[in-house]
Design an enzyme around this catalytic site. Structure first.
Site, short mmCIF file in Angstrom:
data_model
loop_
_atom_site.label_atom_id
_atom_site.label_comp_id
_atom_site.label_asym_id
_atom_site.label_seq_id
_atom_site.Cartn_x
_atom_site.Cartn_y
_atom_site.Cartn_z
N PRO A 181 0.82 -1.21 0.00
CA PRO A 181 0.00 0.00 0.00
C PRO A 181 0.86 1.27 0.00
O PRO A 181 0.39 2.34 -0.36
CB PRO A 181 -0.79 -0.11 1.30
CG PRO A 181 -0.78 -1.55 1.65
CD PRO A 181 0.54 -2.07 1.16
N GLU A 202 1.77 -8.02 8.47
CA GLU A 202 1.75 -6.54 8.53
C GLU A 202 2.61 -5.91 7.45
O GLU A 202 2.58 -4.71 7.24
CB GLU A 202 2.23 -6.08 9.92
CG GLU A 202 1.30 -6.50 11.05
CD GLU A 202 -0.16 -6.21 10.67
OE1 GLU A 202 -0.97 -7.15 10.63
OE2 GLU A 202 -0.45 -5.02 10.36
N ARG A 232 -1.61 -7.36 -21.29
CA ARG A 232 -2.40 -6.84 -22.40
C ARG A 232 -1.54 -6.06 -23.40
O ARG A 232 -1.95 -5.81 -24.52
CB ARG A 232 -3.55 -5.97 -21.89
CG ARG A 232 -4.51 -6.72 -20.97
CD ARG A 232 -5.59 -5.81 -20.40
NE ARG A 232 -6.60 -5.51 -21.43
CZ ARG A 232 -6.66 -4.39 -22.11
NH1 ARG A 232 -5.77 -3.44 -21.89
NH2 ARG A 232 -7.61 -4.19 -23.01
N ASP A 240 -7.84 1.51 -25.26
CA ASP A 240 -8.30 1.33 -23.87
C ASP A 240 -8.71 2.64 -23.22
O ASP A 240 -8.31 3.70 -23.66
CB ASP A 240 -7.11 0.85 -23.03
CG ASP A 240 -6.94 -0.64 -23.10
OD1 ASP A 240 -5.88 -1.12 -22.70
OD2 ASP A 240 -7.87 -1.31 -23.58
C1 4FV Z 1 -1.50 -3.94 -1.30
C2 4FV Z 1 -2.15 -2.89 -2.00
C3 4FV Z 1 -1.90 -4.48 0.01
C4 4FV Z 1 -0.77 -5.09 3.01
C5 4FV Z 1 -0.40 -6.02 4.11
C6 4FV Z 1 -0.63 -7.25 2.07
C7 4FV Z 1 -1.31 -5.92 1.91
C8 4FV Z 1 -0.28 -7.38 3.50
N1 4FV Z 1 -0.46 -4.33 -2.05
N2 4FV Z 1 -1.49 -2.71 -3.17
N3 4FV Z 1 -3.24 -2.19 -1.62
N4 4FV Z 1 -1.03 -5.36 0.59
O1 4FV Z 1 -2.97 -4.14 0.54
O2 4FV Z 1 -0.47 -3.59 -3.17
O3 4FV Z 1 1.05 -7.78 3.60
#
Ligand code: 4FV
Length: 255
Positions: A88, A115, A153, A168
């Site tokens: 994230p 985490e 794609r 697209d």
């Molecule tokens: C995520 C996202 C995501 C966070 C903790 C996996 C999670 C766990 N990855 N974009 N949104 N990852 O939520 O790429 O490890």
């Protein structure tokens, strides 16, 4: 293109890559997805891949050593592969990223669980970090699949002749125009006359204006990064005037 994926759940990659366009592309060897179980590079009788966070706190953190050993092993086979971490905290993944990553010879995706990752994984092993959106998932596997789909794609031969990544959404940075097919009337709603006119010039203009309108209404920030012709700018100015008039009218009604 070879997509190597480091994950604690390699089985998650089976079914999505057996269906439809991606399934066909895998069969035609236009791309290959190799899911590797991170536990294969873990040590100890429990093959530990996570541990408690220094400084305390909830949840567990992914240990650096198994990831480092795994990436080293995969890089031996694909020295030029780019290492991508799904998190994230990563750069928002966009169509332009899909287009540019499709030029790579190989990609190694690191999928997190728990985490998140020990920071030294980022500092020592990762070329790029991507996020697929501002929400938290249980793992990085689905984000890796999303990226593999979007990137594939752009690979030669993956999309049939009928469809092209060039038309697209976001291909020109704008949202797509409304699409219609038979029947000509559905639930009392008719297909716009212009689309039945056969006048391809008028249809192209209508579609461009619909793209501008929909982008202006739903994602105005996208207009900042799009090349706009003079007629585009005139059309958008007209939309801004209409919006101001509407707001004035609503303002008057509220008084
Ligand atoms: C995520 C996202 C995501 C966070 C903790 C996996 C999670 C766990 N990855 N974009 N949104 N990852 O939520 O790429 O490890």
């Amino acid at each position: 293109m070879i997509f190597d994926v480091l994950t604690l759940f390699p089985g998650m990659f089976d079914s999505p890559l057996q269906e439809s366009i991606l399934g066909r592309a895998v069969k035609q060897q236009l791309l290959e997805v190799r899911a590797h179980n991170l536990r294969d590079w873990a040590e100890g009788k429990h093959l530990t891949t996570d541990d408690a966070p220094y400084g305390g706190g909830d949840g567990m953190v992914m240990k650096p050593e198994p990831v480092a050993r795994a990436v080293a092993a995969l890089k031996q086979k694909s020295p030029a592969a780019k290492v991508v971490l799904l998190t994230p905290q990563g750069k928002p993944f966009k169509q332009n990223d899909a287009r540019s990553l499709a030029q790579e010879s190989g990609l190694i995706f690191i999928c997190g669980r728990y985490e998140g990752f020990d920071e030294r994984i980022r500092q020592t092993l990762v070329d790029e970090e991507f996020s697929i959106g501002d929400f938290v998932l249980t793992g990085g596997e689905l984000p890796a699949m999303v990226m593999i789909d979007a990137i594939s794609r752009f690979l030669p031969g993956v999309l049939g002749s009928g469809d092209s990544a060039l038309t697209d959404s976001f291909a020109d940075g704008l949202l797509e125009y409304p699409q219609y097919t038979r029947p000509a009337v559905f639930n009392g709603l008719s297909v716009p006359e212009v689309l039945l006119s056969g006048d391809h010039g008028k249809i192209a203009q209508w579609r461009r204006e619909q793209q501008l309108l929909r982008t202006f209404q739903r994602r105005p920030e996208l207009l900042e990064d799009v090349f706009l012709s003079n007629s585009d700018k005139v059309f958008i100015e007209k939309l801004k005037c209409q919006l101001e008039q509407q707001e004035e009218i609503q303002g008057d009604d509220a008084d």
